[in-house]
Design a protein around this motif. Structure first.
Motif, PDB file in Angstrom:
ATOM      1  N   VAL A 337       0.829  -1.204   0.000  1.00 36.44           N
ATOM      2  CA  VAL A 337       0.000   0.000   0.000  1.00 36.44           C
ATOM      3  C   VAL A 337       0.864   1.254   0.000  1.00 36.44           C
ATOM      4  CG1 VAL A 337      -1.627   1.358   1.368  1.00 36.44           C
ATOM      5  CG2 VAL A 337      -2.014  -1.092   1.032  1.00 36.44           C
ATOM      6  N   LEU A 338       1.871   1.307   0.873  1.00 33.54           N
ATOM      7  CA  LEU A 338       2.663   2.529   0.990  1.00 33.54           C
ATOM      8  C   LEU A 338       3.585   2.740  -0.209  1.00 33.54           C
ATOM      9  CD1 LEU A 338       3.500   2.505   4.799  1.00 33.54           C
ATOM     10  CD2 LEU A 338       1.785   3.835   3.584  1.00 33.54           C
ATOM     11  N   TYR A 339       4.027   1.676  -0.844  1.00 31.13           N
ATOM     12  CA  TYR A 339       4.848   1.869  -2.034  1.00 31.13           C
ATOM     13  C   TYR A 339       4.021   2.307  -3.238  1.00 31.13           C
ATOM     14  CZ  TYR A 339       9.716   0.848  -1.101  1.00 31.13           C
ATOM     15  OH  TYR A 339      11.022   0.947  -0.689  1.00 31.13           O
ATOM     16  N   ASN A 340       2.728   1.963  -3.237  1.00 29.15           N
ATOM     17  CA  ASN A 340       1.892   2.310  -4.385  1.00 29.15           C
ATOM     18  C   ASN A 340       1.074   3.578  -4.179  1.00 29.15           C
ATOM     19  OD1 ASN A 340       1.933   0.030  -6.574  1.00 29.15           O
ATOM     20  ND2 ASN A 340       1.948  -1.056  -4.613  1.00 29.15           N
ATOM     21  N   PHE A 341       0.676   3.860  -2.937  1.00 28.53           N
ATOM     22  CA  PHE A 341      -0.234   4.977  -2.690  1.00 28.53           C
ATOM     23  C   PHE A 341       0.301   5.818  -1.536  1.00 28.53           C
ATOM     24  CE2 PHE A 341      -2.662   1.101  -3.783  1.00 28.53           C
ATOM     25  CZ  PHE A 341      -2.978   1.426  -5.097  1.00 28.53           C
ATOM     26  N   SER A 342       1.279   6.661  -1.842  1.00 28.49           N
ATOM     27  CA  SER A 342       1.911   7.481  -0.813  1.00 28.49           C
ATOM     28  C   SER A 342       2.794   8.518  -1.487  1.00 28.49           C
ATOM     29  CB  SER A 342       2.752   6.603   0.123  1.00 28.49           C
ATOM     30  OG  SER A 342       3.965   6.227  -0.512  1.00 28.49           O
ATOM     31  N   PRO A 343       3.415   9.396  -0.721  1.00 27.83           N
ATOM     32  CA  PRO A 343       4.359  10.347  -1.317  1.00 27.83           C
ATOM     33  C   PRO A 343       5.527   9.678  -2.033  1.00 27.83           C
ATOM     34  CG  PRO A 343       3.725  11.076   0.868  1.00 27.83           C
ATOM     35  CD  PRO A 343       3.151   9.699   0.702  1.00 27.83           C
ATOM     36  N   ALA A 349      -4.551  11.830  -3.608  1.00 24.36           N
ATOM     37  CA  ALA A 349      -5.529  11.283  -2.672  1.00 24.36           C
ATOM     38  C   ALA A 349      -6.691  10.671  -3.447  1.00 24.36           C
ATOM     39  CB  ALA A 349      -6.029  12.379  -1.740  1.00 24.36           C
ATOM     40  N   GLY A 350      -7.284   9.613  -2.866  1.00 29.79           N
ATOM     41  CA  GLY A 350      -8.398   8.968  -3.544  1.00 29.79           C
ATOM     42  C   GLY A 350      -8.640   7.575  -3.013  1.00 29.79           C
ATOM     43  N   VAL A 351      -9.570   6.875  -3.646  1.00 33.09           N
ATOM     44  CA  VAL A 351      -9.907   5.501  -3.277  1.00 33.09           C
ATOM     45  C   VAL A 351      -9.343   4.573  -4.346  1.00 33.09           C
ATOM     46  CG1 VAL A 351     -11.758   3.861  -2.814  1.00 33.09           C
ATOM     47  CG2 VAL A 351     -11.985   6.247  -2.068  1.00 33.09           C
ATOM     48  N   TYR A 352      -8.605   3.556  -3.908  1.00 28.95           N
ATOM     49  CA  TYR A 352      -7.921   2.658  -4.834  1.00 28.95           C
ATOM     50  C   TYR A 352      -8.200   1.206  -4.444  1.00 28.95           C
ATOM     51  CZ  TYR A 352      -5.255   6.890  -5.950  1.00 28.95           C
ATOM     52  OH  TYR A 352      -4.887   8.162  -6.312  1.00 28.95           O
ATOM     53  N   GLN A 355      -5.199  -5.922  -5.061  1.00 28.75           N
ATOM     54  CA  GLN A 355      -5.149  -7.322  -4.632  1.00 28.75           C
ATOM     55  C   GLN A 355      -6.216  -7.654  -3.589  1.00 28.75           C
ATOM     56  OE1 GLN A 355      -1.224  -8.895  -3.758  1.00 28.75           O
ATOM     57  NE2 GLN A 355      -0.241  -7.249  -4.916  1.00 28.75           N
ATOM     58  N   GLY A 356      -7.456  -7.240  -3.843  1.00 29.59           N
ATOM     59  CA  GLY A 356      -8.553  -7.555  -2.937  1.00 29.59           C
ATOM     60  C   GLY A 356      -8.759  -6.553  -1.827  1.00 29.59           C
ATOM     61  N   LEU A 357      -7.937  -5.513  -1.774  1.00 25.36           N
ATOM     62  CA  LEU A 357      -8.045  -4.490  -0.743  1.00 25.36           C
ATOM     63  C   LEU A 357      -8.640  -3.210  -1.326  1.00 25.36           C
ATOM     64  CD1 LEU A 357      -4.540  -4.830   0.965  1.00 25.36           C
ATOM     65  CD2 LEU A 357      -6.717  -5.750   1.804  1.00 25.36           C
ATOM     66  N   THR A 358      -9.411  -2.515  -0.502  1.00 27.55           N
ATOM     67  CA  THR A 358      -9.875  -1.170  -0.828  1.00 27.55           C
ATOM     68  C   THR A 358      -9.110  -0.190   0.040  1.00 27.55           C
ATOM     69  OG1 THR A 358     -12.083  -1.963  -1.399  1.00 27.55           O
ATOM     70  CG2 THR A 358     -11.854   0.377  -0.898  1.00 27.55           C
ATOM     71  N   ILE A 359      -8.469   0.801  -0.595  1.00 27.62           N
ATOM     72  CA  ILE A 359      -7.610   1.747   0.114  1.00 27.62           C
ATOM     73  C   ILE A 359      -8.158   3.152  -0.062  1.00 27.62           C
ATOM     74  CG2 ILE A 359      -5.291   2.715   0.309  1.00 27.62           C
ATOM     75  CD1 ILE A 359      -5.459  -0.470  -1.537  1.00 27.62           C
ATOM     76  N   ASN A 360      -8.512   3.780   1.038  1.00 30.01           N
ATOM     77  CA  ASN A 360      -8.938   5.183   1.030  1.00 30.01           C
ATOM     78  C   ASN A 360      -7.753   6.008   1.520  1.00 30.01           C
ATOM     79  OD1 ASN A 360     -10.057   7.721   1.426  1.00 30.01           O
ATOM     80  ND2 ASN A 360     -12.007   6.919   2.188  1.00 30.01           N
ATOM     81  N   TYR A 361      -7.079   6.671   0.575  1.00 31.07           N
ATOM     82  CA  TYR A 361      -5.845   7.402   0.870  1.00 31.07           C
ATOM     83  C   TYR A 361      -6.127   8.904   0.884  1.00 31.07           C
ATOM     84  CZ  TYR A 361      -1.313   9.578  -0.262  1.00 31.07           C
ATOM     85  OH  TYR A 361      -0.196  10.383  -0.281  1.00 31.07           O
ATOM     86  N   GLN A 363      -4.588  12.967   2.256  1.00 33.11           N
ATOM     87  CA  GLN A 363      -3.371  13.737   2.520  1.00 33.11           C
ATOM     88  C   GLN A 363      -3.668  14.877   3.487  1.00 33.11           C
ATOM     89  OE1 GLN A 363      -2.320  14.877  -1.477  1.00 33.11           O
ATOM     90  NE2 GLN A 363      -1.336  12.910  -1.929  1.00 33.11           N
ATOM     91  N   SER A 364      -2.588  15.399   4.093  1.00 35.03           N
ATOM     92  CA  SER A 364      -2.648  16.570   4.994  1.00 35.03           C
ATOM     93  C   SER A 364      -3.611  16.378   6.162  1.00 35.03           C
ATOM     94  CB  SER A 364      -3.014  17.828   4.201  1.00 35.03           C
ATOM     95  OG  SER A 364      -2.055  18.085   3.213  1.00 35.03           O
ATOM     96  N   PRO A 365      -3.343  15.560   7.145  1.00 34.74           N
ATOM     97  CA  PRO A 365      -2.192  14.652   7.202  1.00 34.74           C
ATOM     98  C   PRO A 365      -2.459  13.380   6.400  1.00 34.74           C
ATOM     99  CG  PRO A 365      -3.497  14.415   9.173  1.00 34.74           C
ATOM    100  CD  PRO A 365      -4.142  15.517   8.375  1.00 34.74           C
ATOM    101  N   TYR A 366      -1.406  12.614   6.212  1.00 36.05           N
ATOM    102  CA  TYR A 366      -1.532  11.385   5.447  1.00 36.05           C
ATOM    103  C   TYR A 366      -2.276  10.333   6.269  1.00 36.05           C
ATOM    104  CZ  TYR A 366       2.122  13.613   2.682  1.00 36.05           C
ATOM    105  OH  TYR A 366       2.836  14.491   1.927  1.00 36.05           O
ATOM    106  N   SER A 367      -3.257   9.682   5.634  1.00 41.22           N
ATOM    107  CA  SER A 367      -3.996   8.623   6.319  1.00 41.22           C
ATOM    108  C   SER A 367      -4.452   7.591   5.298  1.00 41.22           C
ATOM    109  CB  SER A 367      -5.204   9.191   7.074  1.00 41.22           C
ATOM    110  OG  SER A 367      -6.165   9.693   6.166  1.00 41.22           O
ATOM    111  N   TRP A 368      -4.611   6.363   5.766  1.00 41.78           N
ATOM    112  CA  TRP A 368      -5.047   5.256   4.928  1.00 41.78           C
ATOM    113  C   TRP A 368      -6.077   4.436   5.708  1.00 41.78           C
ATOM    114  CZ3 TRP A 368      -0.309   7.199   5.432  1.00 41.78           C
ATOM    115  CH2 TRP A 368       0.449   7.486   4.292  1.00 41.78           C
ATOM    116  N   ALA A 369      -7.214   4.176   5.109  1.00 36.52           N
ATOM    117  CA  ALA A 369      -8.192   3.232   5.647  1.00 36.52           C
ATOM    118  C   ALA A 369      -8.216   2.043   4.693  1.00 36.52           C
ATOM    119  CB  ALA A 369      -9.565   3.875   5.760  1.00 36.52           C
ATOM    120  N   ILE A 370      -7.783   0.891   5.181  1.00 37.42           N
ATOM    121  CA  ILE A 370      -7.572  -0.279   4.327  1.00 37.42           C
ATOM    122  C   ILE A 370      -8.471  -1.408   4.815  1.00 37.42           C
ATOM    123  CG2 ILE A 370      -5.852  -1.917   3.475  1.00 37.42           C
ATOM    124  CD1 ILE A 370      -3.716   0.193   4.397  1.00 37.42           C
TER     125      ILE A 370
END
Length: 626
Positions: A337-343, A349-352, A355-361, A363-370
């Motif tokens: 997740v962090l290598y694909n959806f991060s600085p 920012a967005g929803v991605y 591999q079967g995961l939903t990632i809500n990424y 920014q400001s501050p950085y957060s991920w709901a996986i």
């Protein structure tokens, strides 16, 4: 060295009741034994091995100075049963950077910076000298002393690092005697790792000092207080050599033993002062240690005690394949997740989906709901990271808060609002020609618990390493290269402190599967012994059932190293104690043989009298083993 668990029924069939030697007695040994000792040396390969060797006999005060062309090719005589101090001063005031990833930033126009990239790259020269000192006791026969800045700091403080609450080694990590010389590879690579750790720690200090706002002091000599930091950098020697095609692949065969020694050294505390009591050639202290430690484990009953067997089985079950996979899933999810959806990738920012995961990424501050499924595990993970920090030597370092739940078939991993430290090192283009094979690393530090419905709860601090690299087959793969887990197992039957290291031993082979070597240390009350300790290296699913193995046991601040080998009906046990003392016991059918040794000198025979195996001394006295 020994670190694997032993089959007690086999050991006790060797030294338990029944059987005797055919002749019932042993040849009487000479009352007066002539002994002699030699000593040879080793230092890591990054500084010149030419220099001046100084040896001081602490018993007599004699001093010998010798100019040597190669310290690693020197063998000298030493006074048997005397304590000695040795110091080597290299002729060189420079060394070469030992890390494939380089040794950090440097000042502009540094003449050692061959490609002028303001970094000290692998094998570029560094202005740095290391200390090589040690104290050792000359056991009869061959002695080998492995010199490093860590042996120096132990010597400078007049300490015996084999006598700590963390160590299960019967002798100092830098000294091998006659019966241990087959452990040369392990000790040599351990010395390399420790020296590497000191070099990288000093390189990190140098890089930090380049910031004028930073008051970092660059260490000129190794410090006792820095042992945990040296161990952290020494771990990089292990991972780099396993993950780089040009690394020392011999490490694969002893990686568990090296990792276990590193954790014991790095966590050493309350180290006892060096004692220089006069040693007697015919001392029977090893027999006393055998009775104390093996008696506590009740090995004389030809089985583990019910208490010990139950504790080992519970630990083996709760940290079995399902728990290991849950830990690996946590590392892989964070890595991917962090290598694909991060600085790191300048991702918006967005929803991605991945591999079967939903990632809500966000920014400001950085957060991920996986959330979702990953490798057949249910995953729920919330991650908050306020900021990213960049360092040339330490990589991108990130601190934040994580709540996580990873659910497998039998195990649930939880991280409940745990502090999280992540560090990245590598490149965005792993196939670039100017990059090494190790192209990306993620280090995770957090607190987790593992729950198993049948075996209790493991809770502790975990440090996990995931690596992305290009294999010799030009494939980009990601593996969890290892993790350290220190904490406590609580169940209905026990409260046991544990320290576990796992390392991927063969990352270039069968990359789709894990080949984890485990090193385990358990501290648990046993049969009324509050300080009983147990150490093991090997497959975790064989923790309680091994027929050819090695273990370490510690009680009353004394350690024994036990090695058992069986071939057919022939059984051989070798038990190592302090200062080069060891016991060799062989059984072939009803016959017992072997000896009690000090270095290369046999001081008594193993035999059996009226079916009781024991030791027959030259003066005719007989002592049973139990």
């Amino acid at each position: 060295m020994f670190k694997k668990l032993i089959s007690v029924s086999l050991l006790m069939s060797l030294v338990g009741c029944g059987g005797s030697s055919d002749n019932g007695t042993a040849d009487t040994l000479p009352a007066m034994l002539e002994t002699s000792s030699t000593v040879s040396f080793y230092i890591a390969p990054w500084q010149s091995t030419a220099g001046t060797l100084t040896i001081i006999n602490d018993n007599t005060g004699s001093i010998e100075n010798i100019d040597v062309a190669d310290i690693n090719d020197v063998t000298l005589s030493a006074t048997t049963l005397n304590f000695h101090h040795v110091e080597f001063t290299s002729n060189a005031t420079t060394l070469t950077c030992p890390s494939f990833a380089g040794c950090g930033r440097t000042v502009r126009n540094n003449p050692n910076d061959g490609n002028a990239n303001r970094r000290i790259d692998y094998q570029e020269v560094m202005d740095m000298t290391l200390s090589y000192r040690a104290d050792f006791f000359a056991a009869p026969g061959e002695n080998k002393v492995y010199l490093s800045p860590i042996s120096s700091v132990i010597s400078d403080n007049n300490l015996d690092i084999s006598i700590t609450t963390q160590s299960l080694s019967a002798t100092p990590f830098y000294h091998l005697t006659h019966s241990q010389l087959n452990d040369n590879l392990e000790t040599e690579l351990l010395t390399n790792a420790l020296t590497f750790g000191v070099i990288l720690k000093r390189a990190a200090d140098i890089e930090a000092s380049l910031n004028t706002a930073n008051n970092t002091v660059v260490e000129q000599q190794a410090q006792l207080a820095s042992l945990p930091l040296y161990r952290t950098f020494a771990d990089r020697y292990v991972s780099e050599n396993l993950l780089n095609e040009d690394g020392n692949q011999l490490l694969q065969s002893v990686v568990g033993e090296v990792k276990q020694q590193l954790i014991m050294i790095g966590s050493a505390s309350n180290i006892s002062p060096q004692e220089r009591d006069e040693e007697q050639l015919h001392s029977r202290e090893l027999l006393e240690d055998v009775r104390n430690i093996i008696g506590v484990a009740r090995l004389q009953e030809q089985t583990y005690s019910d208490e010990l067997k139950q504790k080992l089985t519970e630990f083996e079950t709760i940290l079995g394949e399902d728990s290991q996979q849950a830990i690996i899933v946590l590392g892989n999810v964070l890595y991917d997740v962090l290598y694909n959806f991060s600085p790191l990738n300048n991702t918006d920012a967005g929803v991605y989906n991945l591999q079967g995961l939903t990632i809500n990424y966000q920014q400001s501050p950085y957060s991920w709901a996986i959330s979702g499924q990953y490798d057949d595990h249910d995953v729920q993970l919330d991650l908050n990271i306020p900021q990213w920090q960049v360092s040339g030597l330490l990589g991108n370092k990130v601190s934040g808060i994580m709540s996580a739940k990873v659910i497998g078939q039998d195990t649930q991993l939880n991280a409940d609002v745990s502090d999280l430290v992540l560090s990245f090192d590598g490149t965005d283009d792993p196939f670039s020609n100017d990059q090494s094979e190790t192209t990306g690393q993620l280090n995770i530090e957090t607190t987790v618990s593992l729950e198993n419905a049948n075996s209790g709860v493991l809770t502790g601090d975990i440090k996990l390493n995931a690596d992305r690299f290009v294999t010799p087959f030009e494939e980009l793969v990601t593996v969890v290269s290892g993790f350290d887990f220190k904490g406590q197992l609580v169940s209905e039957n026990q409260t046991t402190q544990f320290n576990l290291q796992a390392i991927e031993a063969t990352p270039f082979i069968n990359e789709a599967t894990q080949n984890l070597a485990f090193a385990v240390q358990l501290i648990t009350p046993l049969n009324g012994a509050p300080d009983f300790q147990f150490a093991y290296v090997g497959r975790l699913n064989r923790l309680a059932d091994i027929t050819n193995a090695e273990i370490a046991l510690r009680l009353k601040n004394r350690a024994l190293e036990i090695n058992l080998r069986t071939v057919g009906n022939n059984i051989n046990a070798v038990i190592h104690g302090a200062q080069g003392r060891w016991l060799d016991v062989k059984q072939k059918g009803r016959n017992y043989s072997g000896g009690l040794y000090f270095g290369d000198t046999q001081i008594a025979d193993v035999t059996a009298v009226r079916g009781v195996p024991g030791i027959l001394f030259p003066d005719g006295t007989f002592e049973s083993l139990f």
